[in-house]
Scaffold this active site. Structure first.
Site, PDB file in Angstrom:
ATOM      1  N   ARG A  67      13.013 -10.256   3.513  1.00 51.96           N
ATOM      2  CA  ARG A  67      13.884  -9.080   3.554  1.00 51.96           C
ATOM      3  C   ARG A  67      15.138  -9.351   4.373  1.00 51.96           C
ATOM      4  O   ARG A  67      15.069  -9.865   5.490  1.00 51.96           O
ATOM      5  CB  ARG A  67      13.119  -7.873   4.128  1.00 51.96           C
TER       6      ARG A  67
ATOM      7  N   ARG B 213      16.429  -8.553  10.215  1.00 53.97           N
ATOM      8  CA  ARG B 213      15.928  -7.881  11.410  1.00 53.97           C
ATOM      9  C   ARG B 213      14.975  -8.813  12.153  1.00 53.97           C
ATOM     10  O   ARG B 213      14.265  -9.614  11.536  1.00 53.97           O
ATOM     11  CB  ARG B 213      15.177  -6.602  11.026  1.00 53.97           C
TER      12      ARG B 213
ATOM     13  N   ARG C  33       2.531 -10.615  14.050  1.00 50.40           N
ATOM     14  CA  ARG C  33       2.063  -9.249  13.774  1.00 50.40           C
ATOM     15  C   ARG C  33       0.784  -9.274  12.958  1.00 50.40           C
ATOM     16  O   ARG C  33      -0.167  -8.532  13.223  1.00 50.40           O
ATOM     17  CB  ARG C  33       3.142  -8.465  13.011  1.00 50.40           C
TER      18      ARG C  33
ATOM     19  N   LYS D 181       0.808  -1.211   0.000  1.00 48.81           N
ATOM     20  CA  LYS D 181       0.000   0.000   0.000  1.00 48.81           C
ATOM     21  C   LYS D 181       0.847   1.270   0.000  1.00 48.81           C
ATOM     22  O   LYS D 181       0.456   2.289  -0.586  1.00 48.81           O
ATOM     23  CB  LYS D 181      -0.992   0.010   1.157  1.00 48.81           C
TER      24      LYS D 181
ATOM     25  N   ARG E 199      -6.689   2.322  11.364  1.00 43.29           N
ATOM     26  CA  ARG E 199      -6.314   0.923  11.597  1.00 43.29           C
ATOM     27  C   ARG E 199      -7.411   0.128  12.288  1.00 43.29           C
ATOM     28  O   ARG E 199      -7.368  -1.103  12.293  1.00 43.29           O
ATOM     29  CB  ARG E 199      -5.040   0.859  12.455  1.00 43.29           C
TER      30      ARG E 199
END
Length: 232
Positions: free
Chosen positions: A140, A173, A184, A26, A101
């Site tokens: 990532r 990370r 999450r 997004k 949210r």
């Protein structure tokens, strides 16, 4: 609350929402629409950082909650957004990225905009299956020495696990580890879907397949917006 003439001008603004989970793309689409439509892109996270950095009254209020480890009240976040919408740069409208949210935030935003004679004109929900979201985010990696980012699928290094620039082993990370990403999403997705349902019931939401190529997704949104833009 503004006077009637100011409210009319605000009502002419094109205010769009982009809704999607982490990894849905997004932010990329918000930037593309911003360029194509000449609208400012407002991300709530950036607004917090800017307000804290500048020490604005709203930023200081937010800081008090954040330092206590509490969520910033919706009315403060909405007020920050309205301050940005009041600036000349947002005269034509804005794209809201990552806010609201929760359905409570959505209702607070709707009510505040309505007080100013404005409202959300359209909402795009970028829908991506959860397993695909995990692959996107958990792919990532980064070089701890030079900071160069990589992605296992879209931007892999020449030698797996090694930085192309300096040969340093890549690291991931903690936030990008698969189990963390899944956790999450488990927290983020249910309230996000309530926001989707809220605007779907209002008749201003379009669901889009977030697995499409970036350019195709942008073209779809621009095509859907043409009647709305023409009606302004």
């Amino acid at each position: 609350m503004t006077d009637g003439s100011d409210g009319a001008r605000q009502g002419d603004r094109l205010i769009l929402l982009l809704v999607g989970a982490v990894g849905s793309g997004k932010g990329t689409q918000a930037a593309a629409l911003s360029r194509e439509l000449g609208l400012v892109s407002l991300a709530s996270g950036n607004l917090f950082r800017q307000a804290l950095r500048e020490g604005t009254p709203l930023g200081e209020q937010a800081r008090e909650y954040m330092e206590r480890g509490e969520l910033v009240p919706d009315e403060i976040t909405v007020a920050m957004l309205m301050d940005e919408l009041a600036k000349p740069a947002a005269a034509a409208g804005a794209i809201l990225d990552g806010f609201p949210r929760t359905v409570g935030q959505a209702r607070a935003l709707d009510a505040t905009l309505a007080e100013r004679g404005a409202g959300v004109r359209h909402v795009f929900y970028i829908d991506v299956p959860t397993d695909e979201l995990v692959r996107r985010v958990a792919g990532r990696w980064i070089c701890p020495k030079c900071g160069t980012p990589y992605h296992e699928l879209t931007n892999p290094p020449g030698v797996p696990g090694i930085c192309d620039k300096d040969g340093t082993p890549l690291v991931q990370r903690d936030d990008d580890r698969p189990e963390v990403v899944s956790a999450r999403l488990a927290k983020q997705v249910p309230p996000m879907l309530e926001v989707v349902d809220h605007y779907d019931r209002a008749g201003i939401l379009t669901r889009l397949d977030g697995r499409l190529p970036i350019e195709s997704l942008t073209a779809q949104m621009l095509g859907l917006l043409r009647p709305i833009i023409g009606a302004r």
